[in-house]
Structure formats: structure tokens, C-alpha cells
Scaffold this active site. Structure first.
Site, PDB file in Angstrom:
ATOM      1  N   TYR A   9      24.613 -16.145  18.306  1.00 26.22           N
ATOM      2  CA  TYR A   9      24.156 -14.975  19.063  1.00 26.22           C
ATOM      3  C   TYR A   9      23.286 -15.412  20.237  1.00 26.22           C
ATOM      4  O   TYR A   9      23.489 -14.979  21.377  1.00 26.22           O
ATOM      5  CB  TYR A   9      23.383 -14.024  18.154  1.00 26.22           C
ATOM      6  CG  TYR A   9      22.811 -12.823  18.876  1.00 26.22           C
ATOM      7  CD1 TYR A   9      23.624 -11.738  19.202  1.00 26.22           C
ATOM      8  CD2 TYR A   9      21.466 -12.777  19.236  1.00 26.22           C
ATOM      9  CE1 TYR A   9      23.112 -10.635  19.872  1.00 26.22           C
ATOM     10  CE2 TYR A   9      20.948 -11.676  19.906  1.00 26.22           C
ATOM     11  CZ  TYR A   9      21.768 -10.614  20.220  1.00 26.22           C
ATOM     12  OH  TYR A   9      21.259  -9.527  20.893  1.00 26.22           O
TER      13      TYR A   9
ATOM     14  N   GLY B 290      29.689  -0.322  25.594  1.00 21.60           N
ATOM     15  CA  GLY B 290      28.919  -0.147  24.360  1.00 21.60           C
ATOM     16  C   GLY B 290      27.988   1.042  24.475  1.00 21.60           C
ATOM     17  O   GLY B 290      26.800   0.957  24.145  1.00 21.60           O
ATOM     18  N   SER B 291      28.542   2.174  24.917  1.00 18.55           N
ATOM     19  CA  SER B 291      27.697   3.281  25.381  1.00 18.55           C
ATOM     20  C   SER B 291      27.652   4.495  24.465  1.00 18.55           C
ATOM     21  O   SER B 291      27.233   5.573  24.885  1.00 18.55           O
ATOM     22  CB  SER B 291      28.177   3.717  26.767  1.00 18.55           C
ATOM     23  OG  SER B 291      29.586   3.854  26.788  1.00 18.55           O
ATOM     24  N   THR B 292      28.072   4.352  23.222  1.00 17.61           N
ATOM     25  CA  THR B 292      28.024   5.506  22.318  1.00 17.61           C
ATOM     26  C   THR B 292      26.809   5.483  21.398  1.00 17.61           C
ATOM     27  O   THR B 292      26.556   6.445  20.676  1.00 17.61           O
ATOM     28  CB  THR B 292      29.301   5.576  21.452  1.00 17.61           C
ATOM     29  OG1 THR B 292      29.482   4.326  20.774  1.00 17.61           O
ATOM     30  CG2 THR B 292      30.517   5.875  22.316  1.00 17.61           C
ATOM     31  N   ASP B 293      26.067   4.390  21.424  1.00 20.12           N
ATOM     32  CA  ASP B 293      24.871   4.276  20.584  1.00 20.12           C
ATOM     33  C   ASP B 293      23.817   3.437  21.304  1.00 20.12           C
ATOM     34  O   ASP B 293      24.118   2.719  22.260  1.00 20.12           O
ATOM     35  CB  ASP B 293      25.198   3.594  19.243  1.00 20.12           C
ATOM     36  CG  ASP B 293      26.086   4.438  18.350  1.00 20.12           C
ATOM     37  OD1 ASP B 293      25.632   5.496  17.906  1.00 20.12           O
ATOM     38  OD2 ASP B 293      27.238   4.026  18.116  1.00 20.12           O
ATOM     39  N   GLY B 294      22.605   3.516  20.801  1.00 22.42           N
ATOM     40  CA  GLY B 294      21.550   2.587  21.183  1.00 22.42           C
ATOM     41  C   GLY B 294      21.270   2.473  22.662  1.00 22.42           C
ATOM     42  O   GLY B 294      21.232   3.462  23.405  1.00 22.42           O
TER      43      GLY B 294
ATOM     44  N   ASP C  85      38.384  -1.712  22.735  1.00 28.23           N
ATOM     45  CA  ASP C  85      37.801  -2.549  21.689  1.00 28.23           C
ATOM     46  C   ASP C  85      37.707  -3.975  22.228  1.00 28.23           C
ATOM     47  O   ASP C  85      38.705  -4.686  22.326  1.00 28.23           O
ATOM     48  CB  ASP C  85      38.669  -2.510  20.428  1.00 28.23           C
ATOM     49  CG  ASP C  85      38.030  -3.247  19.256  1.00 28.23           C
ATOM     50  OD1 ASP C  85      37.034  -3.968  19.476  1.00 28.23           O
ATOM     51  OD2 ASP C  85      38.538  -3.101  18.125  1.00 28.23           O
TER      52      ASP C  85
END
Length: 331
Positions: A218, A74-78, A125
């Protein structure tokens, strides 16, 4: 006269009993006070050790301690992107894992041009169940992976009642938040054990400390990540593997884009870059931490609140946020 004597005797007996109970209560009160003072002193020391002392001293050589490469999901944002940049700043080569190839290429290029490190990326994904893992395993086969950051995670848009969530969302949260951490850890762990060194960082949430209505699935997924991390640390600490559970509160990222107040940096809401800078400095020092000193205070308070009060206040706040999100959605 006899009645007066009996009353005097009764009074003396009651006084002796009261004195005994007062002394007992005083002992209990003193014990409670000492216990709380010791706990406060320990918490203060822990906070200084985690969030102040590392900033004053020199940075730990993460490459020497853990290995040449870090894998960040999950390393393209935030937070994921910020973690990758922070690790690269400390000389660690970066392997980015996310689903958007264009973003991966851009972030990979940006990191390699900014810092003297190598970068690579894997398109995956995590919402596709078991599908992405064979390719990830093959891509990491000959890499000296020293650090794994299981950051990828999703939220169901805004606070919502469990029965209103679609089955697709439920499965996505299970696959992305729970399965990815388990499977990515399984892929890299054998190599770490062979080298007798490595670090695994799993991003949980403050929601793991208490039941949080309207964020049920969550929060449950983050509770899994927290439990998984802590148990795994005890399981593999003797083999040179450090496993850390990060339990942050709100960070100004797209995950909370449903609320304009939550998605902006404020006194208790750090930017992703600010959070990552603090969190990376705690690596190797604490197996479970909020990663950011203000969040550590919030987590400690949250843990000590009565469950009913946390649940009630969370339900009230989440209901307001939900209403605002639905109103904005209609507009």
C-alpha cells in the site's frame, strides 16, 4: 623551572587550539540554529498560506480557472464522495466514477438535488486491469474536464505481512492504486493541454514519506502516486496544468474500518467532509500537501524522523493493530 616553562607553553598551545575549536563549534551551532529557524518560519508561512488564508479570503472560481466538469474516481463513499460534494458546492459539474451503479445513481441524484450543478456517472471497476478505460475514454470524449481527482484506492484490510497477502490482493492494489491514476490522467490530459488549463489531484498518503512495515504494498503504491504527481507537475506546469499530490494521514472512512479507533473522527482524524473542505481550498496553491493542517504537522514530523525510528515505531503500532484486527475477525 624548565619543566614549568614547558608546561606553561603546552597549556597556552592547548588553550589556543581549544579556542579555535570552540569558535568553530559556535559558528556551526549558529548556522544550524539559523537554518532551523528559517525552516520553521518557512513551514509556518506555508501552513498559513495553505490552510488559513484561503479560508479567510473568497473562494477561487474553479470553473473559470480550470473548467466546467470534474471527474472524481472512487466517489460513492468517503473522501471521493466528499470531494465531489465540495467541488459541486463550488459550482463545478461532477462526473462520478465507481463500480457500484446503485450507489452512483444515489450520490449523483443527491448532489444534483443539493447543488445547482449537473451530474453524470460512469460505472467502472478499476480492479479489472485495462478493461474499463475504453468506455471511460469514450464517455469523457466531449466533456470540458477541468479537474480530475484520482481518489480511488484500496488497502489490504488491515496491516499484514507482505508474504501473507494473496496474489489477487496484490494485483488489485496495483490496478486500483497505481494503474487507475496513470490511465485516468492519460485520458484527460490531452484535452487539458489543448485548453491550456486543468488540475489533477492525486490522493497519496503519509506512508509515502517513509517505509512503513506491514503496509508495504500500500505504501509503495502511494509512493508511486506521489512521485508521479510531482514529476507530472513539473512536466506540464508550463502548459497550464496544475498537478497536486495530497498526502493525508488517517481519515475516518471505510478504508480503516478494521479499527474502531481509527474509523472515528478525533482530534487528528478528520471526517471525509472536513478533510475535503480543507483539501479543495489548497488546489492551485501547493503541488504537494497533506491537505489538512493537522496532517501537515504530522507529515513534517514524519519526514524528519530517522528512517529506522519511523519503521520501528510503525512496525510496533501496526503489529498491535494487526493483532486486534485478527482477534476481531475470529470473533
Amino acid at each position: 623551572m624548565a619543566a614549568v616553562d614547558r608546561f606553561s607553553l603546552l597549556y597556552r598551545e592547548i588553550s589556543r587550539s581549544c579556542n579555535f575549536y570552540m569558535e568553530a563549534l559556535a559558528i556551526v551551532g549558529a548556522w544550524y540554529t539559523v537554518r532551523k529557524c528559517v525552516s520553521l518560519a518557512f513551514d509556518t508561512y506555508s501552513m498559513l498560506r495553505l490552510h488559513v488564508i484561503p479560508k479567510l479570503g473568497g473562494e477561487v472560481n474553479l470553473v473559470k480557472k480550470y473548467g466546467k466538469w470534474a471527474v472524481v474516481t472512487g466517489s460513492t463513499d468517503g473522501v471521493g464522495k466528499a470531494f465531489a460534494e465540495e467541488l459541486a458546492k463550488r459550482g463545478v459539474n461532477i462526473i462520478l466514477v465507481s463500480r457500484n451503479k446503485e450507489k452512483l445513481e444515489a450520490v449523483s441524484r443527491s448532489i444534483s438535488e443539493t447543488y445547482p450543478v449537473e451530474t453524470d456517472f460512469i460505472v467502472a471497476d478499476f480492479s479489472k486491469g485495462r478493461e474499463p478505460y475504453p468506455a471511460i475514454k469514450e464517455a469523457l470524449r466531449d466533456r470540458d474536464v477541468g479537474i480530475l481527482v484520482n481518489n480511488v484506492g484500496i488497502f489490504h484490510g488491515y496491516p499484514e505481512y507482505f508474504s501473507n497477502l494473496s496474489e489477487d490482493i496484490l494485483w488489485d492494489i496495483i490496478h486500483v492504486n497505481i494503474a487507475s491514476a496513470s490511465m485516468m490522467t492519460h485520458i484527460v490530459l490531452q484535452g487539458m493541454v489543448k485548453k491550456k488549463r486543468g488540475a489533477i489531484v492525486n490522493i497519496s498518503s503519509i506512508f509515502c514519506c517513509q517505509p512503513t512495515p506491514l503496509s508495504t504494498i500500500y505504501g509503495a503504491s502511494k509512493s508511486y502516486v506521489d512521485y508521479f504527481s510531482r514529476a507530472l507537475h513539473y512536466e506540464y506546469a508550463s502548459k497550464g496544468i496544475f498537478v497536486q499530490s495530497l498526502t493525508p494521514s488517517t481519515i475516518a472512512t471505510k478504508l480503516v474500518a478494521f479499527n474502531s479507533s481509527l474509523s472515528k473522527r478525533s482530534i487528528f482524524i478528520p471526517s471525509a467532509e472536513e478533510y475535503a473542505s480543507h483539501a479543495v481550498s489548497t488546489l492551485g496553491l501547493s503541488k504537494r500537501t497533506a491537505g489538512y493542517w493537522k496532517h501537515a504537522i504530522m507529515f513534517t514530523l514524519a519526514e524528519h524522523l530517522p528512517e529506522w525510528f519511523w519503521a520501528w515505531s510503525s512496525l510496533c503500532i501496526s503489529s498491535i493493530v494487526r493483532k486486534q484486527a485478527l482477534t476481531s475477525k475470529v470473533k
